[in-house]
Write a protein that holds these residues in place. Structure first.
Motif, mmCIF file in Angstrom:
data_model
loop_
_atom_site.group_PDB
_atom_site.id
_atom_site.type_symbol
_atom_site.label_atom_id
_atom_site.label_comp_id
_atom_site.label_asym_id
_atom_site.label_seq_id
_atom_site.Cartn_x
_atom_site.Cartn_y
_atom_site.Cartn_z
ATOM 1 N N ILE A 196 -6.925 7.345 -7.738
ATOM 2 C CA ILE A 196 -6.508 7.212 -6.342
ATOM 3 C C ILE A 196 -5.102 7.794 -6.218
ATOM 4 O O ILE A 196 -4.157 7.280 -6.827
ATOM 5 C CB ILE A 196 -6.520 5.743 -5.891
ATOM 6 C CG1 ILE A 196 -7.916 5.135 -6.036
ATOM 7 C CG2 ILE A 196 -6.021 5.626 -4.456
ATOM 8 C CD1 ILE A 196 -8.967 5.746 -5.147
ATOM 9 N N GLN A 197 -4.960 8.857 -5.429
ATOM 10 C CA GLN A 197 -3.656 9.492 -5.282
ATOM 11 C C GLN A 197 -2.790 8.826 -4.220
ATOM 12 O O GLN A 197 -1.564 8.878 -4.296
ATOM 13 C CB GLN A 197 -3.839 10.978 -4.939
ATOM 14 C CG GLN A 197 -4.408 11.797 -6.084
ATOM 15 C CD GLN A 197 -4.740 13.221 -5.669
ATOM 16 O OE1 GLN A 197 -5.036 13.477 -4.501
ATOM 17 N NE2 GLN A 197 -4.697 14.139 -6.609
ATOM 18 N N ALA A 198 -3.401 8.205 -3.214
ATOM 19 C CA ALA A 198 -2.648 7.549 -2.151
ATOM 20 C C ALA A 198 -3.492 6.439 -1.550
ATOM 21 O O ALA A 198 -4.720 6.531 -1.513
ATOM 22 C CB ALA A 198 -2.236 8.549 -1.068
ATOM 23 N N THR A 199 -2.836 5.395 -1.083
ATOM 24 C CA THR A 199 -3.515 4.272 -0.452
ATOM 25 C C THR A 199 -2.919 4.022 0.923
ATOM 26 O O THR A 199 -1.734 4.309 1.164
ATOM 27 C CB THR A 199 -3.392 2.998 -1.305
ATOM 28 O OG1 THR A 199 -2.010 2.775 -1.628
ATOM 29 C CG2 THR A 199 -4.191 3.120 -2.582
ATOM 30 N N CYS A 200 -3.731 3.463 1.814
ATOM 31 C CA CYS A 200 -3.277 3.180 3.166
ATOM 32 C C CYS A 200 -4.174 2.113 3.777
ATOM 33 O O CYS A 200 -5.143 1.669 3.157
ATOM 34 C CB CYS A 200 -3.274 4.445 4.028
ATOM 35 S SG CYS A 200 -4.925 5.140 4.330
ATOM 36 N N PHE A 201 -3.873 1.726 5.004
ATOM 37 C CA PHE A 201 -4.720 0.793 5.728
ATOM 38 C C PHE A 201 -5.966 1.535 6.215
ATOM 39 O O PHE A 201 -5.907 2.709 6.585
ATOM 40 C CB PHE A 201 -3.954 0.200 6.918
ATOM 41 C CG PHE A 201 -4.717 -0.845 7.675
ATOM 42 C CD1 PHE A 201 -4.812 -2.133 7.178
ATOM 43 C CD2 PHE A 201 -5.346 -0.546 8.872
ATOM 44 C CE1 PHE A 201 -5.515 -3.102 7.871
ATOM 45 C CE2 PHE A 201 -6.048 -1.504 9.560
ATOM 46 C CZ PHE A 201 -6.135 -2.799 9.062
ATOM 47 N N ALA A 202 -7.088 0.851 6.208
ATOM 48 C CA ALA A 202 -8.366 1.492 6.580
ATOM 49 C C ALA A 202 -8.506 1.577 8.088
ATOM 50 O O ALA A 202 -9.317 0.886 8.708
ATOM 51 C CB ALA A 202 -9.533 0.715 5.970
ATOM 52 N N PRO A 222 4.560 10.626 1.040
ATOM 53 C CA PRO A 222 5.317 9.569 1.725
ATOM 54 C C PRO A 222 4.410 8.421 2.130
ATOM 55 O O PRO A 222 3.241 8.618 2.471
ATOM 56 C CB PRO A 222 5.880 10.296 2.946
ATOM 57 C CG PRO A 222 5.857 11.739 2.598
ATOM 58 C CD PRO A 222 4.689 11.930 1.694
ATOM 59 N N SER A 223 4.936 7.219 2.109
ATOM 60 C CA SER A 223 4.168 6.051 2.515
ATOM 61 C C SER A 223 3.840 6.139 3.998
ATOM 62 O O SER A 223 4.702 6.454 4.827
ATOM 63 C CB SER A 223 4.954 4.774 2.222
ATOM 64 O OG SER A 223 4.243 3.643 2.640
ATOM 65 N N LYS A 263 -12.739 -3.165 2.093
ATOM 66 C CA LYS A 263 -12.309 -3.971 3.239
ATOM 67 C C LYS A 263 -11.257 -3.216 4.061
ATOM 68 O O LYS A 263 -11.571 -2.238 4.705
ATOM 69 C CB LYS A 263 -11.812 -5.341 2.775
ATOM 70 C CG LYS A 263 -12.940 -6.302 2.402
ATOM 71 C CD LYS A 263 -12.431 -7.720 2.243
ATOM 72 C CE LYS A 263 -13.595 -8.676 2.035
ATOM 73 N NZ LYS A 263 -13.148 -10.082 1.901
ATOM 74 N N THR A 264 -9.996 -3.673 4.033
ATOM 75 C CA THR A 264 -8.960 -3.056 4.867
ATOM 76 C C THR A 264 -8.104 -2.061 4.108
ATOM 77 O O THR A 264 -7.135 -1.547 4.666
ATOM 78 C CB THR A 264 -8.042 -4.140 5.459
ATOM 79 O OG1 THR A 264 -7.426 -4.879 4.401
ATOM 80 C CG2 THR A 264 -8.836 -5.091 6.348
ATOM 81 N N LEU A 265 -8.431 -1.789 2.854
ATOM 82 C CA LEU A 265 -7.640 -0.840 2.066
ATOM 83 C C LEU A 265 -8.415 0.442 1.835
ATOM 84 O O LEU A 265 -9.612 0.409 1.542
ATOM 85 C CB LEU A 265 -7.239 -1.453 0.729
ATOM 86 C CG LEU A 265 -6.358 -0.541 -0.130
ATOM 87 C CD1 LEU A 265 -5.145 -1.298 -0.656
ATOM 88 C CD2 LEU A 265 -7.147 0.042 -1.293
ATOM 89 N N CYS A 266 -7.734 1.570 1.973
ATOM 90 C CA CYS A 266 -8.344 2.888 1.765
ATOM 91 C C CYS A 266 -7.584 3.631 0.673
ATOM 92 O O CYS A 266 -6.349 3.685 0.685
ATOM 93 C CB CYS A 266 -8.315 3.696 3.061
ATOM 94 S SG CYS A 266 -8.851 5.420 2.870
ATOM 95 N N ARG A 279 0.832 -1.199 0.000
ATOM 96 C CA ARG A 279 0.000 0.000 0.000
ATOM 97 C C ARG A 279 0.869 1.253 0.000
ATOM 98 O O ARG A 279 2.035 1.225 0.354
ATOM 99 C CB ARG A 279 -0.901 0.037 1.241
ATOM 100 C CG ARG A 279 -1.907 -1.086 1.356
ATOM 101 C CD ARG A 279 -2.744 -0.875 2.615
ATOM 102 N NE ARG A 279 -3.739 -1.904 2.815
ATOM 103 C CZ ARG A 279 -3.591 -2.969 3.574
ATOM 104 N NH1 ARG A 279 -2.447 -3.139 4.212
ATOM 105 N NH2 ARG A 279 -4.554 -3.853 3.709
ATOM 106 N N GLY A 280 0.259 2.379 -0.368
ATOM 107 C CA GLY A 280 0.930 3.665 -0.292
ATOM 108 C C GLY A 280 0.914 4.427 -1.600
ATOM 109 O O GLY A 280 0.671 5.632 -1.624
#
Length: 337
Positions: free
Chosen positions: A217-223, A120-121, A300-303, A25-26
């Protein structure tokens, strides 16, 4: 006879049932939506569209810089372009990779190009500990005490405690150094180009028969509340800091998510906008026609998160619905005929 057919199917599908690891992710990407049961065709079609525009972008950049380059630089550029084209044609290409969301009718494609991250991640102590909760609980009771403590921090949601988590993991928001050069791929610009070509009925671009929506999607992270807060802060600092105070709206779409509520997401994102140092408390919420729309897509767990300007006021976006744009163009063509 039945056993022979089953054995043939197994030989034809040697990878069936095997789980593959998701990319990290990131980074940026595109969320593709489609009808349930069409995810495979949507994935192939979406990758074809994204690689087409990535190749087109690389060639356009090469044409604009051609007159300013020396002979050695031109040779290096051609070799680089040849490597990108050959990688796009390879079976195990690393330009884009699919993230298995586990949500029917949704396909997430992440950009795997070097230095493609727009912010940044984001990695927090809470999310890292969450991944190893099952094994940690079996090993010692100390991990249980740590999990209870993290749960209390999550419920309290105080700014001082969130800052403590950030400092313990070395996160410094958007001030973390990134590459000085512009990123090799921008999801918003790519989707805008796709929509523009659909409006102009371009025949060169690949068709979108199975992809219904293409959401940048510009950035991804944990939900989780912590990582959503940090990601929102980094995006706001990058795209809204320094801009004159205006209006904004938070558009949240949750799919099979139980780790964070809708209200928590809105509070985290809106709080990041309101905390802009130069224009604190001068930004206003406008749900009808906002100047900026902060889109939060959760599977689910990804945002995934994106800041889009004038998304609601501009009819060309049409909620990033390719099917709606295509139908509108066909209807207009029928009227002219």
């Amino acid at each position: 006879m039945m056993s022979e057919n089953r054995s043939r199917q197994k030989r034809r599908n040697p990878h069936r049932g095997k789980q593959r690891s998701n990319p990290r992710r990131g980074g940026p990407g595109v969320l593709l939506t489609c009808e349930r049961g069409r995810e495979g065709k949507c994935r192939r079609e979406g990758l074809e569209i994204l690689r087409y525009y990535l190749s087109k972008q690389s060639k356009d950049e090469g044409d604009t810089k051609h007159k300013k380059l020396t002979l050695d630089e031109e040779i290096a550029m051609l070799q680089k372009q040849k490597g990108i084209d050959s990688a796009a044609d390879a079976e195990e290409t690393k330009d884009f990779e699919v993230y298995e969301t586990g949500c029917g009718g949704n396909v997430l494609v992440l950009c795997m190009l070097p230095d493609s991250a727009l912010i940044p991640s984001i990695q927090t102590e809470w999310s890292e500990a969450k991944k190893g909760d099952n094994s940690a609980k079996r090993k010692s009771t100390d991990s249980n005490n740590g999990a209870v403590k993290r749960a209390k921090i999550e419920r309290q949601g105080e700014a001082s405690e969130r800052n403590e988590i950030c400092s313990s993991t070395g996160i410094v928001g958007s001030e973390t150094s990134l590459s000085d050069e512009s990123p090799p791929w921008d999801p918003v610009e790519t989707v805008q180009q796709v929509l523009h070509d659909l409006h102009s009925s371009s025949t060169k671009a690949p068709s979108s028969r199975f992809v219904t929506r293409m959401i940048p999607i510009q950035a991804t992270c944990f939900a989780s509340f912590e990582e959503i807060s940090l990601t929102a802060k980094a995006l706001v600092q990058k795209y809204l800091k320094g801009s004159p105070p205006s209006t904004f709206a938070v558009n949240v779409k949750r799919r099979n998510c139980s780790t964070v509520t809708r209200d928590e997401i809105i509070d985290a994102v809106a709080g990041a906008v309101m905390d802009i140092e130069s224009n604190k408390n001068e930004w206003k919420v406008n749900l009808k026609v906002p100047a900026y729309t902060i889109m939060v897509e959760i599977c689910k767990t990804l945002c995934g998160m994106t800041i889009v300007r004038n998304a609601g006021a501009s009819i060309k976006y049409r909620n990033f619905n390719l099917l709606e744009i295509r139908d509108a163009q066909e209807a207009s063509n029928d009227k002219t005929d």
